[in-house]
Design a protein around this motif. Structure first.
Motif, mmCIF file in Angstrom:
data_model
loop_
_atom_site.group_PDB
_atom_site.id
_atom_site.type_symbol
_atom_site.label_atom_id
_atom_site.label_comp_id
_atom_site.label_asym_id
_atom_site.label_seq_id
_atom_site.Cartn_x
_atom_site.Cartn_y
_atom_site.Cartn_z
ATOM 1 N N GLU A 74 4.711 -5.639 7.826
ATOM 2 C CA GLU A 74 3.700 -6.012 8.821
ATOM 3 C C GLU A 74 3.971 -5.238 10.101
ATOM 4 N N VAL A 75 3.261 -4.153 10.279
ATOM 5 C CA VAL A 75 3.436 -3.308 11.447
ATOM 6 C C VAL A 75 2.090 -3.199 12.161
ATOM 7 N N ASN A 76 2.084 -3.433 13.479
ATOM 8 C CA ASN A 76 0.846 -3.327 14.249
ATOM 9 C C ASN A 76 0.799 -2.082 15.117
ATOM 10 N N HIS A 77 1.934 -1.684 15.614
ATOM 11 C CA HIS A 77 1.994 -0.496 16.475
ATOM 12 C C HIS A 77 3.426 0.046 16.477
ATOM 13 N N GLY A 78 3.564 1.252 16.982
ATOM 14 C CA GLY A 78 4.883 1.862 17.051
ATOM 15 C C GLY A 78 4.803 3.310 17.486
ATOM 16 N N GLY A 85 7.700 16.419 20.068
ATOM 17 C CA GLY A 85 6.789 15.466 20.679
ATOM 18 C C GLY A 85 6.916 14.104 20.036
ATOM 19 N N GLU A 86 5.889 13.280 20.247
ATOM 20 C CA GLU A 86 5.904 11.941 19.676
ATOM 21 C C GLU A 86 4.505 11.550 19.235
ATOM 22 N N VAL A 87 4.485 10.645 18.261
ATOM 23 C CA VAL A 87 3.225 10.141 17.738
ATOM 24 C C VAL A 87 3.251 8.623 17.868
ATOM 25 N N SER A 88 2.279 8.074 18.595
ATOM 26 C CA SER A 88 2.161 6.628 18.702
ATOM 27 C C SER A 88 0.975 6.175 17.855
ATOM 28 N N ILE A 99 -7.687 -0.996 6.533
ATOM 29 C CA ILE A 99 -7.060 -1.005 7.855
ATOM 30 C C ILE A 99 -7.494 0.256 8.587
ATOM 31 N N ILE A 100 -7.513 0.150 9.903
ATOM 32 C CA ILE A 100 -7.799 1.313 10.746
ATOM 33 C C ILE A 100 -6.503 1.715 11.416
ATOM 34 N N ILE A 101 -6.112 2.962 11.215
ATOM 35 C CA ILE A 101 -4.897 3.503 11.827
ATOM 36 C C ILE A 101 -5.327 4.457 12.933
ATOM 37 N N SER A 102 -5.026 4.087 14.174
ATOM 38 C CA SER A 102 -5.316 4.950 15.322
ATOM 39 C C SER A 102 -4.031 5.660 15.713
ATOM 40 N N VAL A 103 -4.081 6.967 15.763
ATOM 41 C CA VAL A 103 -2.891 7.777 16.017
ATOM 42 C C VAL A 103 -3.142 8.656 17.229
ATOM 43 N N GLN A 104 -2.146 8.698 18.131
ATOM 44 C CA GLN A 104 -2.220 9.593 19.289
ATOM 45 C C GLN A 104 -0.938 10.407 19.333
ATOM 46 N N MET A 105 -1.086 11.725 19.258
ATOM 47 C CA MET A 105 0.048 12.635 19.264
ATOM 48 C C MET A 105 0.157 13.285 20.635
#
Length: 131
Positions: A74-78, A85-88, A99-105
């Motif tokens: 059960e993961v909601n964000h991370g 760099g990083e990906v949130s 499910i909808i996965i929103s990704v910001q790099m």
């Protein structure tokens, strides 16, 4: 007869200096255009390297997220950290096993790339991808 042909190449009429100037200018223009092309190619190479690094980070993070979701965590964000760099990410549950996965790099130049995926948990496949 030999003396007559040599007189032709004396600088009596002044054509050597303008010819040397013209050759110098032509050489200078060719050098400047070559340097301009070289700099443009280097910039293009740098941009393409950043683009492929961003896409690689995005795909690796997405694979990591999907593996966690498929394992039943059960993961909601991370945030997934990389050296470049990083990906949130944010995960929103939808109805119908989606499910909808929103990704910001964000890369080292602070450029951002956002994507949103619709993932079907039952079929285990990405149904829709928006950038």
């Amino acid at each position: 007869m030999r003396e007559r042909s040599l007189n032709r190449y004396k600088n009596d009429k002044g054509f050597i200096f303008p010819l040397a100037i013209a050759y110098s200018l032509l050489t200078f223009v060719m050098l400047i255009s070559s340097v301009s092309i070289y700099v443009s190619e280097k910039q293009y190479t740098s941009l393409m390297k950043d683009y492929y690094n961003c896409n690689s980070m995005l795909l690796l993070a997405l694979k990591h997220i999907i593996d966690m979701v498929d394992d039943g965590k059960e993961v909601n964000h991370g945030v997934v950290q990389f050296s470049a760099g990083e990906v949130s990410y944010n995960i929103q549950k939808q109805q119908d096993n989606n499910i909808i996965i929103s990704v910001q790099m964000k890369n080292s130049r602070n450029e951002t790339l956002k994507s949103e995926m619709l993932y079907n948990l039952k079929n285990k496949q990405i149904m829709e991808w928006k950038e």
